[in-house]
Motif scaffolding. Structure first.
Motif, short mmCIF file in Angstrom:
data_model
loop_
_atom_site.label_atom_id
_atom_site.label_comp_id
_atom_site.label_asym_id
_atom_site.label_seq_id
_atom_site.Cartn_x
_atom_site.Cartn_y
_atom_site.Cartn_z
N SER A 117 0.82 -1.20 0.00
CA SER A 117 0.00 0.00 0.00
C SER A 117 0.85 1.26 0.00
N THR A 133 1.63 5.19 1.09
CA THR A 133 1.39 5.97 2.31
C THR A 133 0.98 7.40 2.02
N THR A 163 -4.27 0.02 -4.34
CA THR A 163 -4.08 0.11 -2.90
C THR A 163 -5.26 0.82 -2.27
N TYR A 164 -5.37 0.70 -0.94
CA TYR A 164 -6.51 1.26 -0.21
C TYR A 164 -6.02 1.90 1.08
N LYS A 165 -6.76 2.91 1.52
CA LYS A 165 -6.52 3.49 2.83
C LYS A 165 -7.85 4.01 3.38
N ASP A 193 -3.13 3.39 5.81
CA ASP A 193 -3.07 2.33 4.80
C ASP A 193 -3.60 1.00 5.31
N TYR A 194 -4.32 0.30 4.44
CA TYR A 194 -4.68 -1.09 4.72
C TYR A 194 -3.54 -1.98 4.27
N GLU A 251 -6.93 8.35 -7.93
CA GLU A 251 -7.36 8.07 -6.56
C GLU A 251 -8.79 8.56 -6.39
#
Length: 471
Positions: free
Chosen positions: A10, A12, A104-106, A112-113, A168
């Protein structure tokens, strides 16, 4: 061996939302998931119920625009519909060997995951690029599932060019979470040295996710230990600095013994089969697969390596209905004693038939591939130098797959062997195989070859286990 694609770690950094929207693509409105062939019925069902969000964001670099049109998401999976176009709005095709994507995911607060490995893929479907990802491995705990996440798609090589593309966007999961339901089942069954526990089912808009835990019994553990001792397959403990990317034979065998496959069917109250799941490598053998939803993370090995947690994805089952699960098969690996010595001179003139350990193989022809590059031979494509031998075979009763083949010539030189094969169920109930052996790196004709394989997979059928449940 089960394989997964590594997901990139992920990111940051928190970037500003709202990238520029391409005027060429902004007019392309309305959900398109229903029209895309490669999107499964579960995801289309989710879209029908409104679990699709318009994104219409893009990022341009090196004259190439990555445009994200829409996303369908729930606590199990995400499908992102995108396009890749040049400066004139003309579609650019994806090169899966060279182009590089990550997702990626947060949280909405920028945390962040930890996504982990596996479950990410991208493929062209018609005019669109479909990016799929299984997210349930890091969202399986319903207590910590978020109402909103921020997803990021990043490309580092697109259209053959190196660059920096990052789109994003926030994804709202409140609606999907509101209709997510859990069916606790908690039933157990023991057979052939394996305890199978049907734990629960989670139903989200795009799928019903059935969870099983499988465990070795003491009987199975003792049998595997005996096999390891008989074949000198004892895995030595290692320090972290001793691990490499190459697995020893002992480590490979250990992984196969941990692999526990299941097959089952689910019937409705009228006895109609509404779901058929099958972990068989060769799905055509039983022909019971029905209403499956493809998920990549199908299993997680327990810490003690004496069992697995298994998940299977199904087209969503209706809430409040009564069903019955019937176990169809259990698949386990065991050692094989098959060995055959093939006189190559004879094989060049006539077919050679060998019978060993209740397997019968008929081999026809011997061909050397002398080029390193890609070459199509018959209906298959091969890479690198090696020798090809066509074959047909009848496997022992109950055996559905063979694996970890090797060859040895008269000078004791060993070679890895891969198979291109097709399996069918004969009228005798046994598995019949046709295909080609590729003896890798064999560059000259030997006098003879000894063929063998370490392991075989046995199918146990006629299991007496039925589990009624209400979703």
């Amino acid at each position: 061996m089960k394989k997964t694609t590594l997901a990139v770690a992920s990111v940051t950094a928190i970037l500003t939302l709202g990238s520029v929207v391409s005027p060429t693509l902004a007019s392309d409105v309305g959900s398109v998931i229903q029209s895309i062939k490669g999107v499964d019925q579960g995801m289309k069902q989710a879209a029908e119920k409104g679990h699709v969000q318009e994104i219409n964001n893009s990022e341009t670099d090196q004259g190439i625009t990555l445009f994200v049109k829409e996303v369908a998401i729930d606590p199990v999976r995400v499908a992102i519909i995108a396009k890749l176009v040049d400066q004139n709005g003309k579609r650019i095709h994806i090169d899966k060997e060279k182009d590089e994507f990550s997702i990626t995911y947060k949280t909405k607060f920028g945390i962040d995951y930890i996504v982990g490995g596996g479950g990410f893929s991208f493929v062209e479907e018609g005019e669109f690029l479909v990016i799929k990802h299984d997210i349930f491995p890091f969202l399986i705990d319903k207590e910590t599932q978020p109402d909103e996440m921020i997803a990021s798609i990043k490309g580092t090589i697109l259209g053959g060019k190196e660059g920096n593309w990052k789109v994003e966007f926030p994804v709202d999961m409140k609606k999907a979470r509101a209709v997510t339901n859990y069916t606790e089942i908690g039933q157990k069954y023991t057979t052939h040295g394996i305890e199978i526990a049907l734990q629960n089912m989670m139903t989200v808009p795009s799928t019903s996710l059935m969870q099983f835990d499988t465990y070795w019994t003491k009987e199975r553990e003792e049998q595997i230990q005996k096999w390891k001792e008989q074949n000198s397959w004892i895995v030595e403990s290692k320090q972290p600095e001793e691990f490499t990317e190459e697995y020893t034979v002992e480590e490979i065998v250990d992984r196969y013994f941990t692999d526990i496959g299941l097959a089952y069917q689910i019937m409705d109250e009228k006895g109609n089969v509404v779901v058929g799941w099958d972990d068989a490598v060769h799905e055509e053998l039983n022909q019971i697969r029905k209403n499956n939803v493809e998920i990549w993370r199908k299993n997680k090995v327990h810490v003690d390596r004496k069992g697995e947690t298994n998940w299977s994805g199904l087209t969503p089952l209706a809430k409040g209905e009564s069903y019955k699960l019937k176990m169809h098969s259990l698949y386990l690996y065991e050692p094989s004693k098959f060995q055959a010595t093939i006189p190559i001179g004879t094989l060049l003139k006539d077919k050679v038939t060998v019978t060993n350990s209740d397997s019968t193989y008929t081999l026809t022809g011997f061909t050397l591939k002398t080029t390193e590059g890609e070459e199509k031979i018959g209906n298959e494509t091969y890479f690198g130098k090696g020798a090809l031998i066509s074959f047909s075979a009848i496997l022992p009763e109950g055996i559905v797959n063979t694996t970890e083949w090797s060859a040895q010539d008269e000078s004791k030189q060993k070679y890895d062997v891969s198979l291109k094969e097709k399996s069918t169920r004969g009228k005798d109930g046994r598995v019949h195989v046709t295909g080609t052996f590729f003896i890798r790196d064999l560059i000259k004709q030997p006098k003879e070859l000894k063929l063998s394989h370490l392991l075989q997979q046995r199918q146990y059928q006629n299991l007496n286990w039925e589990v009624p449940f209400k979703s």
